[in-house]
Each structure stands twice: as structure tokens, then as C-alpha cells.
Design a protein around this motif. Structure first.
Motif, PDB file in Angstrom:
ATOM      1  N   ILE A  38       0.841  -1.208   0.000  1.00 51.30           N
ATOM      2  CA  ILE A  38       0.000   0.000   0.000  1.00 51.30           C
ATOM      3  C   ILE A  38       0.875   1.256   0.000  1.00 51.30           C
ATOM      4  N   VAL A  39       1.934   1.259   0.810  1.00 50.98           N
ATOM      5  CA  VAL A  39       2.815   2.429   0.870  1.00 50.98           C
ATOM      6  C   VAL A  39       3.513   2.631  -0.462  1.00 50.98           C
ATOM      7  N   VAL A  40       3.963   1.553  -1.084  1.00 50.21           N
ATOM      8  CA  VAL A  40       4.594   1.668  -2.408  1.00 50.21           C
ATOM      9  C   VAL A  40       3.620   2.311  -3.398  1.00 50.21           C
ATOM     10  N   ALA A  41       2.361   1.886  -3.369  1.00 49.94           N
ATOM     11  CA  ALA A  41       1.355   2.459  -4.264  1.00 49.94           C
ATOM     12  C   ALA A  41       1.141   3.946  -3.971  1.00 49.94           C
ATOM     13  N   LEU A  42       1.097   4.308  -2.679  1.00 45.26           N
ATOM     14  CA  LEU A  42       0.914   5.721  -2.305  1.00 45.26           C
ATOM     15  C   LEU A  42       2.103   6.565  -2.729  1.00 45.26           C
ATOM     16  N   VAL A  43       3.295   6.019  -2.598  1.00 47.45           N
ATOM     17  CA  VAL A  43       4.489   6.738  -3.050  1.00 47.45           C
ATOM     18  C   VAL A  43       4.396   7.003  -4.552  1.00 47.45           C
ATOM     19  N   ALA A  44       4.008   5.981  -5.300  1.00 47.19           N
ATOM     20  CA  ALA A  44       3.890   6.133  -6.749  1.00 47.19           C
ATOM     21  C   ALA A  44       2.860   7.195  -7.123  1.00 47.19           C
ATOM     22  N   LEU A  45       1.792   7.301  -6.335  1.00 46.17           N
ATOM     23  CA  LEU A  45       0.712   8.236  -6.650  1.00 46.17           C
ATOM     24  C   LEU A  45       0.978   9.659  -6.149  1.00 46.17           C
ATOM     25  N   LEU A  46       1.613   9.800  -4.999  1.00 44.87           N
ATOM     26  CA  LEU A  46       1.674  11.097  -4.325  1.00 44.87           C
ATOM     27  C   LEU A  46       3.052  11.744  -4.261  1.00 44.87           C
TER      28      LEU A  46
ATOM     29  N   GLY B 106      10.654  -1.238   9.240  1.00 46.07           N
ATOM     30  CA  GLY B 106      11.751  -0.322   8.947  1.00 46.07           C
ATOM     31  C   GLY B 106      11.739   0.082   7.478  1.00 46.07           C
ATOM     32  N   GLY B 107      11.436  -0.898   6.607  1.00 45.94           N
ATOM     33  CA  GLY B 107      11.321  -0.578   5.187  1.00 45.94           C
ATOM     34  C   GLY B 107      10.186   0.383   4.908  1.00 45.94           C
ATOM     35  N   ILE B 108       9.076   0.218   5.632  1.00 46.92           N
ATOM     36  CA  ILE B 108       7.943   1.140   5.466  1.00 46.92           C
ATOM     37  C   ILE B 108       8.338   2.549   5.882  1.00 46.92           C
ATOM     38  N   VAL B 109       9.092   2.657   6.994  1.00 46.44           N
ATOM     39  CA  VAL B 109       9.576   3.973   7.428  1.00 46.44           C
ATOM     40  C   VAL B 109      10.459   4.587   6.344  1.00 46.44           C
ATOM     41  N   GLY B 110      11.338   3.766   5.742  1.00 47.34           N
ATOM     42  CA  GLY B 110      12.187   4.260   4.661  1.00 47.34           C
ATOM     43  C   GLY B 110      11.374   4.760   3.485  1.00 47.34           C
ATOM     44  N   LEU B 111      10.315   4.039   3.140  1.00 53.64           N
ATOM     45  CA  LEU B 111       9.452   4.456   2.037  1.00 53.64           C
ATOM     46  C   LEU B 111       8.704   5.741   2.368  1.00 53.64           C
ATOM     47  N   LEU B 112       8.249   5.865   3.604  1.00 48.78           N
ATOM     48  CA  LEU B 112       7.536   7.080   4.002  1.00 48.78           C
ATOM     49  C   LEU B 112       8.432   8.311   3.899  1.00 48.78           C
ATOM     50  N   GLY B 113       9.746   8.129   4.126  1.00 51.08           N
ATOM     51  CA  GLY B 113      10.674   9.249   4.063  1.00 51.08           C
ATOM     52  C   GLY B 113      11.355   9.419   2.719  1.00 51.08           C
ATOM     53  N   TYR B 114      10.987   8.616   1.728  1.00 46.76           N
ATOM     54  CA  TYR B 114      11.625   8.663   0.406  1.00 46.76           C
ATOM     55  C   TYR B 114      11.357   9.998  -0.271  1.00 46.76           C
TER      56      TYR B 114
ATOM     57  N   VAL C 100      -3.868   6.828  11.820  1.00 48.82           N
ATOM     58  CA  VAL C 100      -3.628   6.361  10.454  1.00 48.82           C
ATOM     59  C   VAL C 100      -2.180   5.932  10.272  1.00 48.82           C
ATOM     60  N   ILE C 101      -1.240   6.776  10.698  1.00 52.72           N
ATOM     61  CA  ILE C 101       0.178   6.482  10.488  1.00 52.72           C
ATOM     62  C   ILE C 101       0.617   5.277  11.312  1.00 52.72           C
ATOM     63  N   SER C 102      -0.022   5.053  12.465  1.00 56.21           N
ATOM     64  CA  SER C 102       0.344   3.914  13.303  1.00 56.21           C
ATOM     65  C   SER C 102       0.088   2.583  12.616  1.00 56.21           C
ATOM     66  N   LEU C 103      -0.827   2.560  11.674  1.00 58.64           N
ATOM     67  CA  LEU C 103      -1.048   1.327  10.925  1.00 58.64           C
ATOM     68  C   LEU C 103       0.188   0.970  10.102  1.00 58.64           C
ATOM     69  N   PHE C 104       0.973   1.992   9.730  1.00 60.57           N
ATOM     70  CA  PHE C 104       2.172   1.765   8.931  1.00 60.57           C
ATOM     71  C   PHE C 104       3.437   1.727   9.779  1.00 60.57           C
ATOM     72  N   VAL C 105       3.449   2.471  10.886  1.00 61.96           N
ATOM     73  CA  VAL C 105       4.630   2.520  11.768  1.00 61.96           C
ATOM     74  C   VAL C 105       4.148   2.246  13.192  1.00 61.96           C
TER      75      VAL C 105
END
Length: 468
Positions: free
Chosen positions: A43-51, A328-336, A372-377
Motif C-alpha cells: 500500500i505504501v509503495v502504491a501511495l508513493v507512486a501516486l503522491l 523499517g522498510g515502510i519507514v524508509g518508504l515514508l521518508g523517500y 492512520v500512520i500507526s497502521l504503517f509505523v
């Protein structure tokens, strides 16, 4: 149908019906926690691609790798969190503490009383140390289920976990403790403003402890009303214990003598307490780990008993160690942040959630963003590192510079994280390992705690700015 089951059916009401619906849908749709983390990553990868403007597949992959194994990984903080869990478990397994758990588990006269006991003990200990509260609730549920063979073990285990909903409002809150330490890598307030915020302006504020009382009372009432009519017996392996090693028959060797030299544990305890006094009774993540380590050593008596208990406790952390790299990878993606682009995904999400806020609505919107963010981190400190800078900058932008207000902002993030834990299985994993249950047998019950916690915490952060 037994008389006990008949009483349960008679007492069936709205809460029990709602719980049944939650249990049914969780059993149908909730995947294994590891797969849950994989799905969140997708989901985070998709959001990164979109936003995120300028995002590329290569950049996304590098950001994910950096969050897992790169220089910006969260392994140091993850190790601290694992140690808090393991030291809390080790302390709970100390003979004196364990006898206390068995004694307390003998007090309830029925399943509901046992469930309320599990919740109350877990909540009280979570306010002291989240690792201790997390495992003590599960260990107590295990002892209660041993007494009541017609109980629902998933229900008892869930109530032990529900007490964990108040951990960020207690003395081991990673965000509140980080606020007090200017050297902490996750003290966002100090990095931005140069100020530290003492516990008196966070966990000891009236809006915080009044919310704690309200959550405990309301969740307790819900636990009473949600008692299931079904029976779920625990796996017999739940009650297996590590056998004591046979006592040496001959003369002890020098190594065995050292392993059983209790004075060594006393010295370790005295040294730890002395340092704690010399540090000015500083409460932070590291000092909490130290205190529970040296206390566990003292209560286990000899070094070898402490070592074996610690090693056994470490087994419970296995599922966390498996999933922390993914988060940890999700955190990295969120900060990409691709070169030449505008904002990282974490900034896009956090800013969108607080856009248009004023001093009265910012804590509430920050709380919503936190859920919301706690679901990812799903980690208090790691989460604060993601959302904290946006929340603090937003407060400063509307002219709120006081440590009291910034403390409220940090508690809003912490409260959102704690509430979201009731529907995010990350911290439920060690409890499931202790109980030998799967997430679908437990989380349907904890959804009710999420709804209550959400209502109480959102009300608290909405009202708090009016009384600061």
C-alpha cells in the motif's frame, strides 16, 4: 447447555452482539501479521507512486532497503524495544512475581471476573512499564484459563492485551521519555526548538490521567458485557514449563560455583540502582531497560537462573524480530524524497491531516493522523520520528511555542499510536506467542477497545487546549 453458558446467553446485549460481529469479520478478513505487514508495504509503495513527485522504481527499492538495512535503519531503537519486552517478561517470570501471578489468578470466581482481572493488572503494569504490562496480562490470562476450563481463552488473552491501550500515557511512554532527554535521537521537540519537556507536562497532565481513568472504566464495562458464550480451550502446550536442570551430584566445579553465586546479582542490582540515583532518577528508554534488567537479576537469585529466564523470554521476541525489518522498510518508504521533488509521503500525509488546523483543533487532527500512520509505523518512538516534525512545526506555525502545548501535541501522537494498537497486530505478536493463539482468535475482541479508546482520547485532546 451448562448453567454458566445459560447465564452468558441471558446477559447478551448490544456490546456482546457488536463483539460477535467484530470477531466474525476479523476471523474472515484478518491475514497473518507477517502478511499484514507485507500488504501495508504494498500500500505504501502504491501511495508513493501516486503522491510523491519524481518517484522511480529504483528509488523506491533503495528507500526500502535503506529503511531495513541502510544507515537510517531503526535497528537501534528496535533493539531497545525488544529489550524492554524481554526484560519485562523476565521480571514477570521471576519466582516471587510468578507466585504473585498464580495467587492473584486464584481470586476470580468466574470468567468475567478473570477477564477484568487480566485487564486491570495489564493496565496498571502498562502504566509502569509497557513490556511488563504486555506480558503480565498474557501470563495472567494463561493462569485464569487453567482454572476455568469452560472459558474462551481468546477472550481472556484479548482482555490482558487491552490493558496495553494506556501504555503511552504511562511512565514508559517512549515519546514522553524521549521529550525529557536532549540527547535522544527521537526527541523531535528538542531538535526543532532546543527545549525539553518534562513528564509533568505530558503524562502527569490532567487531560492525560483523566483519559486513562475513563478508558479503564469504560473498557472494563465493555469486557463485562462482551463475555462470549463459546468455549475456546488453550493448547495444552501453553502450560508446559522449562524443566529445571538436574542438581549436580558431585562437587561443584568453579564454573558452576560462579553460576550460582547470588552475590553477583546483588552487586549488579546495587550498581544499577546507584547509577539511577546518580543520574537524578532520569527516566528514559535506556534507564527503564536497566532498571528492569537489574531487578530481574535480583529476583531470580542466581546468575544462571537469571540467564535461563532471560533466554526463555527472548524466544517471545522472535515474531517482532521477523517483522521489524518490514516496518523499517515502510519507514524508509515514508521518508523517500527523490532528487528535485517536493515532499516525502510522510510529509504529504501528515500535512494533509493537519491542514487548516488552529490551536484548538491541531491536537485532535494530530491524533487522527497518528491513528492512520500507526497502521504503517506501529512503534511509539519510530512513529514520533515520522509524524513529530510535522506536528511540532504546525504548532510553531500557529504561534504555539510553549512546552506545555508541545507536550500535548506529542501526547496526541502517543495516544493515537496506543489506540491503533488494538487493530494493528504488531504488538499483539508476543502475546500470541505466549498464548499460542492466532490473531483471528483475539483481535475481534480488541476492536471494541479501539472504539472506546478512540472516543475517549479524541475527546481528551479536543478539550485539553481549552484548559492549558
Amino acid at each position: 447447555m451448562t448453567a454458566t453458558a445459560e447465564r452468558r446467553v441471558e446477559r447478551r446485549g448490544f456490546v456482546q452482539a457488536l463483539t460477535s460481529v467484530c470477531v466474525r469479520y476479523v476471523e474472515r478478513f484478518m491475514p497473518d501479521p507477517y502478511l499484514f505487514a507485507v500488504i501495508l508495504t504494498a500500500i505504501v509503495v502504491a501511495l508513493v507512486a501516486l503522491l510523491v513527485r519524481g518517484a522511480t522504481p529504483t528509488g523506491v527499492l533503495k528507500a526500502w532497503y535503506g529503511g531495513v538495512w541502510g544507515p537510517q535503519n531503526i535497528f537501534t531503537f528496535a533493539f531497545q524495544m525488544v529489550l524492554i519486552l524481554v526484560t519485562g517478561y523476565t521480571l514477570a517470570e521471576a519466582p516471587a512475581v510468578k507466585r504473585g501471578i498464580v495467587h492473584v489468578a486464584g481470586k476470580p470466581k468466574n470468567q468475567v471476573q478473570g477477564a477484568l482481572l487480566c485487564f486491570g493488572v495489564s493496565a496498571a503494569l502498562s502504566l509502569l512499564n509497557w513490556g511488563l504490562g504486555l506480558v503480565a496480562g498474557a501470563l495472567l490470562a494463561r493462569q485464569v484459563a487453567k482454572r476455568f476450563t469452560d472459558s474462551h481463552f481468546g477472550y481472556l488473552t484479548a482482555t490482558g492485551f487491552m490493558g496495553y491501550i494506556v501504555w503511552t500515557q504511562g511512565l514508559s511512554s517512549s515519546i514522553a521519555l524521549a521529550n525529557t532527554d536532549g540527547t535522544s535521537p527521537i526527541n523531535v521537540i528538542h531538535k526543532i526548538t532546543g527545549m525539553t519537556v518534562p513528564l509533568s507536562l505530558t503524562v502527569f497532565q490532567p487531560y492525560n490521567w483523566m483519559a486513562v481513568i475513563a478508558v479503564i472504566v469504560l473498557v472494563g464495562i465493555a469486557i463485562w458485557r462482551m463475555e462470549p458464550k463459546e468455549v475456546l480451550q488453550p493448547d495444552p502446550a501453553v502450560f508446559d514449563e522449562e524443566p529445571e536442570p538436574p542438581a549436580p551430584t558431585g562437587k561443584r566445579t568453579f564454573a558452576e560455583w560462579l553460576e550460582n553465586l547470588w552475590i553477583l546479582n546483588v552487586v549488579v542490582f546495587a550498581a544499577g540502582i546507584t547509577y539511577f540515583v546518580l543520574s537524578g532518577f532520569a527516566l528514559n528508554i535506556s534507564s527503564m531497560i536497566m532498571l528492569f534488567t537489574v531487578t530481574s537479576a535480583l529476583l531470580h537469585g542466581t546468575p544462571i537462573r537469571f540467564i535461563r529466564a532471560f533466554s526463555g523470554a527472548a524466544k517471545v521476541s522472535g515474531p517482532l524480530l521477523l517483522q521489524y525489518p518490514l516496518y523499517g522498510g515502510i519507514v524508509g518508504l515514508l521518508g523517500y524524497l527523490p532528487a528535485g521533488s517536493g515532499k516525502a509521503l510522510q510529509a504529504v500525509l501528515a500535512e494533509a491531516l493537519v491542514r487548516g488546523a488552529d490551536q484548538y483543533t491541531l491536537p485532535f487532527l494530530t491524533f487522527l493522523g497518528s491513528v492512520v500512520i500507526s497502521l504503517f509505523v506501529p512503534s511509539g518512538g519510530g512513529h514520533w520520528a515520522v509524524q513529530g516534525p510535522i506536528a511540532v512545526d504546525s504548532a510553531l506555525a500557529i504561534g504555539q511555542h510553549s512546552p506545555t502545548y508541545l507536550g500535548l501535541i506529542s501526547m496526541s501522537v502517543g495516544d493515537g499510536e496506543a489506540v491503533a494498537n488494538m487493530i494493528q497486530p504488531f504488538w499483539l505478536l508476543p502475546v500470541l506467542a505466549i498464548a499460542k493463539l492466532n490473531v483471528r482468535q483475539v483481535m475481534g475482541f480488541t476492536v471494541i477497545a479501539f472504539l472506546i479508546g478512540f472516543a475517549v482520547s479524541s475527546t481528551a485532546v479536543l478539550l485539553a487546549p481549552h484548559f492549558l
